[in-house]
Design an enzyme around this catalytic site. Structure first.
Site, PDB file in Angstrom:
ATOM      1  N   CYS A 211      61.191  37.125  36.769  1.00 56.84           N
ATOM      2  CA  CYS A 211      61.596  37.593  38.092  1.00 56.84           C
ATOM      3  C   CYS A 211      61.150  39.011  38.358  1.00 56.84           C
ATOM      4  CB  CYS A 211      63.092  37.431  38.295  1.00 56.84           C
ATOM      5  SG  CYS A 211      64.059  38.421  37.162  1.00 56.84           S
TER       6      CYS A 211
ATOM      7  N   ARG B 126      69.900  39.481  43.971  1.00 62.83           N
ATOM      8  CA  ARG B 126      70.591  40.684  43.479  1.00 62.83           C
ATOM      9  C   ARG B 126      71.841  40.901  44.306  1.00 62.83           C
ATOM     10  NH1 ARG B 126      65.311  44.185  44.005  1.00 62.83           N
ATOM     11  NH2 ARG B 126      65.410  42.916  45.881  1.00 62.83           N
TER      12      ARG B 126
ATOM     13  N   ARG C 215      72.255  37.003  40.102  1.00 62.07           N
ATOM     14  CA  ARG C 215      72.451  37.965  39.026  1.00 62.07           C
ATOM     15  C   ARG C 215      73.726  38.767  39.281  1.00 62.07           C
ATOM     16  NH1 ARG C 215      68.222  42.737  38.236  1.00 62.07           N
ATOM     17  NH2 ARG C 215      69.267  43.489  40.103  1.00 62.07           N
TER      18      ARG C 215
ATOM     19  N   GLY D 258      62.906  39.866  33.019  1.00 59.11           N
ATOM     20  CA  GLY D 258      62.874  40.982  33.972  1.00 59.11           C
ATOM     21  C   GLY D 258      61.800  41.929  33.484  1.00 59.11           C
ATOM     22  N   THR D 259      60.574  41.634  33.901  1.00 59.39           N
ATOM     23  CA  THR D 259      59.448  42.332  33.260  1.00 59.39           C
ATOM     24  C   THR D 259      59.275  43.774  33.734  1.00 59.39           C
ATOM     25  OG1 THR D 259      58.069  41.163  34.850  1.00 59.39           O
ATOM     26  CG2 THR D 259      58.077  40.348  32.589  1.00 59.39           C
ATOM     27  N   ASN D 260      59.972  44.175  34.813  1.00 61.57           N
ATOM     28  CA  ASN D 260      59.896  45.595  35.164  1.00 61.57           C
ATOM     29  C   ASN D 260      60.573  46.411  34.068  1.00 61.57           C
ATOM     30  OD1 ASN D 260      58.768  44.645  37.489  1.00 61.57           O
ATOM     31  ND2 ASN D 260      60.483  45.172  38.817  1.00 61.57           N
ATOM     32  N   ASP D 261      61.835  46.077  33.783  1.00 64.43           N
ATOM     33  CA  ASP D 261      62.546  46.793  32.731  1.00 64.43           C
ATOM     34  C   ASP D 261      61.942  46.515  31.358  1.00 64.43           C
ATOM     35  OD1 ASP D 261      64.471  48.535  33.693  1.00 64.43           O
ATOM     36  OD2 ASP D 261      65.844  46.897  34.212  1.00 64.43           O
TER      37      ASP D 261
ATOM     38  N   MET E 252      19.059  45.863  46.479  1.00 64.27           N
ATOM     39  CA  MET E 252      17.871  46.096  45.657  1.00 64.27           C
ATOM     40  C   MET E 252      16.624  45.973  46.518  1.00 64.27           C
ATOM     41  SD  MET E 252      18.875  44.279  42.105  1.00 64.27           S
ATOM     42  CE  MET E 252      19.161  42.711  42.861  1.00 64.27           C
TER      43      MET E 252
ATOM     44  N   SER F  92      65.447  34.592  32.021  1.00 67.08           N
ATOM     45  CA  SER F  92      64.557  35.044  33.087  1.00 67.08           C
ATOM     46  C   SER F  92      64.040  36.418  32.680  1.00 67.08           C
ATOM     47  CB  SER F  92      65.321  35.126  34.409  1.00 67.08           C
ATOM     48  OG  SER F  92      64.480  35.673  35.390  1.00 67.08           O
TER      49      SER F  92
ATOM     50  N   GLU G 162      65.278  41.520  29.195  1.00 62.77           N
ATOM     51  CA  GLU G 162      64.605  42.729  29.672  1.00 62.77           C
ATOM     52  C   GLU G 162      64.742  43.871  28.681  1.00 62.77           C
ATOM     53  OE1 GLU G 162      66.483  43.805  33.407  1.00 62.77           O
ATOM     54  OE2 GLU G 162      68.317  42.824  32.778  1.00 62.77           O
TER      55      GLU G 162
ATOM     56  N   TYR H 272      58.905  28.426  35.586  1.00 62.88           N
ATOM     57  CA  TYR H 272      58.614  28.889  36.943  1.00 62.88           C
ATOM     58  C   TYR H 272      58.316  30.383  36.926  1.00 62.88           C
ATOM     59  CZ  TYR H 272      63.210  31.045  36.877  1.00 62.88           C
ATOM     60  OH  TYR H 272      64.265  31.837  36.530  1.00 62.88           O
TER      61      TYR H 272
ATOM     62  N   ARG I  94      10.178  40.193  45.652  1.00 58.28           N
ATOM     63  CA  ARG I  94      11.584  40.209  46.068  1.00 58.28           C
ATOM     64  C   ARG I  94      12.537  40.235  44.890  1.00 58.28           C
ATOM     65  NH1 ARG I  94      12.054  34.833  49.491  1.00 58.28           N
ATOM     66  NH2 ARG I  94      13.785  35.928  50.488  1.00 58.28           N
TER      67      ARG I  94
ATOM     68  N   HIS J  55      24.166  43.780  58.615  1.00 58.25           N
ATOM     69  CA  HIS J  55      24.626  44.274  57.315  1.00 58.25           C
ATOM     70  C   HIS J  55      26.128  44.561  57.315  1.00 58.25           C
ATOM     71  CE1 HIS J  55      25.394  47.535  54.381  1.00 58.25           C
ATOM     72  NE2 HIS J  55      24.686  46.739  53.607  1.00 58.25           N
TER      73      HIS J  55
ATOM     74  N   ARG K 226      21.415  30.255  49.849  1.00 59.97           N
ATOM     75  CA  ARG K 226      22.457  30.603  48.878  1.00 59.97           C
ATOM     76  C   ARG K 226      23.803  30.247  49.479  1.00 59.97           C
ATOM     77  NH1 ARG K 226      21.334  36.882  49.821  1.00 59.97           N
ATOM     78  NH2 ARG K 226      22.246  37.091  51.870  1.00 59.97           N
TER      79      ARG K 226
ATOM     80  N   GLY L 163      20.896  43.347  50.179  1.00 62.11           N
ATOM     81  CA  GLY L 163      20.353  44.653  50.546  1.00 62.11           C
ATOM     82  C   GLY L 163      20.495  45.739  49.497  1.00 62.11           C
TER      83      GLY L 163
ATOM     84  N   LYS M 296      18.198  33.806  44.101  1.00 60.03           N
ATOM     85  CA  LYS M 296      17.112  33.578  45.050  1.00 60.03           C
ATOM     86  C   LYS M 296      16.024  32.716  44.410  1.00 60.03           C
ATOM     87  CE  LYS M 296      16.310  37.153  47.665  1.00 60.03           C
ATOM     88  NZ  LYS M 296      15.928  38.586  47.729  1.00 60.03           N
TER      89      LYS M 296
END
Ligand code: ADP
Ligand code: MG
Ligand code: MG
Length: 921
Positions: free
Chosen positions: A870, A593, A649, A804-807, A114, A802, A783, A890, A103, A470, A347, A112, A34
């Site tokens: 993946c 899959r 796969r 396999g970031t879950n496993d 403060m 590739s 993985e 990728y 202000r 508001h 603003r 609103g 402000k």
């Protein structure tokens, strides 16, 4: 005496502030949004009432010691003297009084959250003077009662009710309905009772010393930085507690001096749709927050054009300039005092996702900003919000007929919300958090204390207020669907019901709120995902995102060679998913899959027969039966992805997943035995025994992935044959195929050494049989941590990796995801043991480091190694950034997340533009 630090900047001193802070960003930090806006407007010659800013540095000192820092107060009084000179008025002088507002204003706007106090400088004497001077006693006394009230509520934290009560009583006594009926005498009488109320609750008289007023107000604004509301808001918006707020002392200008005065707020473009048209509201003869609070219904800004054409034209002119100057949509406050326009704030306006995207694209087309800037302005959350479900068109039409349509209000924040209604913020939050319900908060209007309930809810509905109220502003900022000002909705807070005509809806019942159209419905309306084809601005923006990520020099490889940024591929198992992925902009399939294909009802019995086969011949017969359908699956996929790579796969899960449930089968066998049903019993017993024999105590770490392929190679041999036959057939039909065969769960290169040549042989046989050639690859998933560590060797066989970031996350942490998320992970994150859920956001230090290592080692063996991801992390912006940094080619994610990933890839590209790929930490 050492000279104390400069704690105060006059609005004219913005250049000095810039010099001290080093940049405009720095000025915003020092003077707050402000303060810097007011100073910047002053510099540009925009009419801003004279004033000055106490810096955030002073606030931070105050927070440490509880006292103004050395020199601040003296500087504040001196600055006030300057303002007195500039205005020709005097603070506390009854003959010609200067009044000011005090202000709050932090670096990032927290609407609103403060405190702000208006009309400081009035006391029993000054009010009489002001009344004479202006010839307007009604205005003077109204202003004074506002000061006493605001002082009580903001400086001394009294409830709003403390003053609302006596006021309501007074009005009732006089038989008044509206504030406008109050006369000067009435306000004067009310000041007396307000001062009594003040003394009763605060313990001393309302301060008559105007300097004391200023001091208390300044402190109160500092303190409001650490108020609960403000802290909650910062938590929700990730604003640091350390920034502190500035305090702006601004000469009062009065919108409540009669019908040639007024006050208003406006956005230079529509904050909901992005349309390039001023949107705002104003009130005649009103002051301060009357408009923002949405308590009185305001007039649309266009009407000002006929009421006060001169001020209106000046206003349109100034706001157009402000937009050009800041290169962004502005949210402004103004006041007109007896026909003269004053700007009180500017603003960058908060906006919906839809509006953010449209404004960014429009501003590029208007030549105001570059494509890169446009990309950086739109967040991945914006894209996420935009692609969220909307109400089903058919159901909406139905609702108009069948009576579930309730009411229409202002469409303040778009999106579809379905939930159970609650009439206060605490309850809405509680039912959402503890009750795990989808809630909708319903209120006459909202105040800053209601924000926690709004954030916890799916949607918000108010019966009062307009598009700048508001509720509307907050909902837009948080992307919560919201309808405001649905006047037909009558809310009874005591009885906890809402009524529309003769329809009654109790607390806890379901409604549906359409923030896109402003309509509200009873019950649960079905929703569906919006079609991306209709989002023309988003499509344009994403094309720019792709261009940025594709810049050939955006990354530098460890070898010094330049490279493009990330591509976005998708995970798709079926042709219809692949088609969607393409429509969403994927340029490859990173994971298909194949096991899903085995589960289909006609195929499952054959699959089971194949698994239970006692001889290789028997198994081959079953597999030969499966081959044509597998070939058909792949054919459809290649066709859908014509020209793009498709990673398939090979079978991954343990075989028991394809078999009937052991316990259930056992029960059946027992029942049959008891009932002495012999027919078919033998076969069932045999099946049961086979399943028992296959039992593993930890199947996810057992016979699956490449291990299964080695144990039972006929399955993957069939799969590879099906893939290559389909690819060959497609090629003959003129389709460009790029199959990539992915071997899952490799842990040692010897597994690839064993299986891969057999599969390659099949690929060669098929292409020779069909006399056709196309390019293909064999690669593996990474993985298992051992694979990541031995990537250099694995890359001797694998042409692509590739992740396999879950496993990989499960095995690196040693967590089973389901168990972790159900049991301890929430606590781990709450206690800060883990910064985030590592299954949602890639753990850069551990899992991410493993990825980085394998890429570097793998590319040492095979410089053109193709690398992707993946796992679910492929659609998470923070994880995508990491993939950019370590040199992935990728990321592959669910088709629905492709647009988000495209934007995230561009964001990473811009953020790390031209940087070298990180070889190690
Ligand atoms: P917020 O950040 O909550 O909007 P502001 O500091 O902007 O708080 O002030 C609240 C209201 O009071 C706004 O409508 C603003 O325009 C008005 N206001 C603030 N200072 C003055 C002033 N000096 N003269 C007239 N109106 C003012
Ligand atoms: Mg305020
Ligand atoms: Mg404001």
């Amino acid at each position: 005496m050492t000279e104390s630090k400069k704690w105060i900047y006059m609005f004219e001193e913005v250049s000095a502030a810039e010099e001290y802070a080093g940049s405009w960003e720095g000025v915003r930090g020092l003077l707050g949004g402000k303060g810097s806006g007011l100073a910047d407007m002053t510099r540009a010659g925009v009419p801003v009432p004279p004033g000055f800013t106490v810096t955030t540095e002073a606030c931070n000192e105050f927070r440490k010691t509880g006292k103004f820092p050395e020199g601040q107060w003296d500087q504040e009084l001196a600055a006030l003297k300057v303002v007195e000179e500039q205005t020709g008025k005097e603070f506390g002088d009854a003959k010609n009084p200067l009044l000011v507002s005090c202000r709050s204003g932090a670096k990032f706007s927290m609407p609103g959250m403060m405190n702000t106090i208006l009309n400081i400088g009035l006391n029993d004497e000054v009010v009489e003077g002001l009344s004479k001077l202006t010839g307007n006693p009604r205005f003077a006394w109204d202003s004074y009662r506002r000061l006493v009230e605001m002082f009580g509520t903001t400086v001394f934290n009294l409830d709003d009710e403390t003053f609302e009560h006596p006021m309501a009583e007074y009005k009732a006594g006089k038989g008044y309905k509206l504030d406008t009926e109050m006369t000067a005498e009435d306000w004067k009488a009310l000041v007396v009772s307000f001062k009594e109320v003040f003394k009763k609750h605060v313990g001393f008289d309302f301060p008559q010393d105007v300097n004391k007023q200023l001091e208390l107000a300044t402190k109160a604004v500092f303190e409001s930085w650490m108020g609960k509301k403000a802290i909650d808001y910062r938590k929700a918006t990730n604003i640091s507690d350390d920034l502190g707020t500035a305090v702006n002392i601004v000469t009062m200008v009065f919108g409540n001096m009669g019908d040639d005065s007024g006050t208003g707020v406006a956005f230079t473009r529509n904050p909901s749709t992005g349309e390039k048209k001023m949107m705002g509201e104003y009130l005649l003869n009103a002051q301060g927050e009357d408009v923002v609070a949405g308590i009185r219904n305001a007039d649309p800004i266009e009407h000002l054009g006929t009421r006060m054409p001169e001020a209106y034209n000046q206003f349109m002119d100034i706001t157009a300039k402000l937009e050009k100057h800041y290169k962004d949509m502005q949210d402004v406050e103004f006041t007109i005092e007896r026909g003269k326009l004053w700007m009180l704030q500017t603003r960058n306006g908060k906006r919906t996702a839809k509006s953010a995207i449209k404004i960014a694209v429009d501003m590029v087309n208007e030549g105001m900003i570059s494509k890169d800037e446009a990309i950086l302005r739109v967040t991945t959350d914006n894209v996420d919000t935009l692609l969220h479900p909307q109400f089903d068109e058919k159901a909406l039409k139905e609702a108009e007929k069948n009576g579930t349509y309730l009411a229409k209000g202002v469409n303040a924040s778009p999106g579809a919300a379905v939930g159970q209604i609650y009439f206060d913020a605490d309850k809405a939050e509680k039912m959402a958090k503890e009750g795990k319900q989808d809630t909708i908060m319903v209120r006459p209007f909202t105040k800053p204390d209601d924000v926690h309930g709004m954030i916890a809810s799916r949607g918000v509905l108010t019966s009062e207020g307009g598009a700048t109220s508001h509720a509307a502003v907050v909902a837009r900022q948080f992307g919560i669907p919201c309808v405001v000002g649905a006047t037909a909705v009558k809310i009874d807070l005591e009885k906890r019901v809402m009524k529309v005509g003769d329809k009654v809806i109790q607390e806890g019942e379901w409604i549906s709120v359409d923030g896109t159209t402003g309509r509200v419905y009873a019950g649960k309306m079905p929703t569906s995902a919006p079609s991306i084809e209709e989002q023309t601005e988003l499509l344009t923006l994403l094309t720019w995102a792709d261009e940025i990520a594709a810049r050939p020099d955006i990354r530098v490889l460890p070898t010094g060679e330049k490279s493009r940024g990330l591509m976005v591929w998708a995970n798709a198992d079926y042709p219809k998913d692949a088609r969607r992925a393409r429509a969403y902009g994927a340029v490859g399939i990173g994971l298909c899959r194949t096991e899903h294909m085995f589960f289909e009802t006609e195929r499952l019995p054959i699959v089971q027969r194949m698994i239970l086969a006692e001889t290789v011949e028997e198994r081959k017969i079953a597999l030969d039966e499966l081959l044509p359908s597998q070939r058909k699956d792949f054919d459809g996929l290649f066709e859908a992805m014509n020209g793009y790579p498709v990673i398939i796969r090979l079978i991954d899960p343990p075989l028991h997943e394809f078999m009937p449930d052991e316990e259930k089968l056992f029960e059946e066998v027992v029942t049959m035995r008891v009932l002495k049903q012999t027919e078919g019993l033998g076969a069932k017993e045999k099946l049961l025994n086979s399943i028992k024999a296959m039992h593993e105590s930890n199947p996810m770490m057992g016979l699956r992935g490449v291990r299964l392929s080695i144990y039972m190679p006929q399955i993957v041999e069939m799969q590879v044959r099906a893939i290559f036959e389909a690819a060959a057939d497609c090629t003959l039909r003129g389709i460009v195929v790029k199959p990539e065969i992915m071997i899952p769960l490799t842990g040692t290169v010897n597994e690839l050494k064993w299986i891969q040549p057999r599969l390659v042989r099949i690929a060669k046989t098929v292409t020779e049989e069909k006399k056709i050639s196309f390019s293909y690859k064999f690669g593996t998933m990474i993985e298992i941590p051992r694979a990541a560590v031995t990537a250099a060797e694995i890359a001797e066989y694998a042409e692509f990796f590739s992740f396999g970031t879950n496993d990989l996350t499960q095995m690196t942490f040693g967590y089973s995801r389901d168990d972790a998320e159900r049991n301890f992970l929430v606590q781990y994150v709450a206690e800060g043991i883990l910064p985030k859920n590592p299954f949602q956001t890639l753990d850069r230090e551990g899992v991410g480091r493993l990825m980085q290592m394998s890429i570097n080692d793998g590319r040492k063996t095979r410089p053109d190694l193709e690398v992707g991801i993946c796992g679910e992390h492929g659609g998470d912006p923070d994880s995508i950034e990491w993939c950019h940094m370590i040199g992935n080619n990728y990321v592959s994610c669910s088709p629905f997340r492709v647009p988000i990933a495209r934007l995230a890839a561009a964001h990473s590209a811009l953020k790390y533009s031209g940087r070298k790929i990180a070889e190690d930490k």
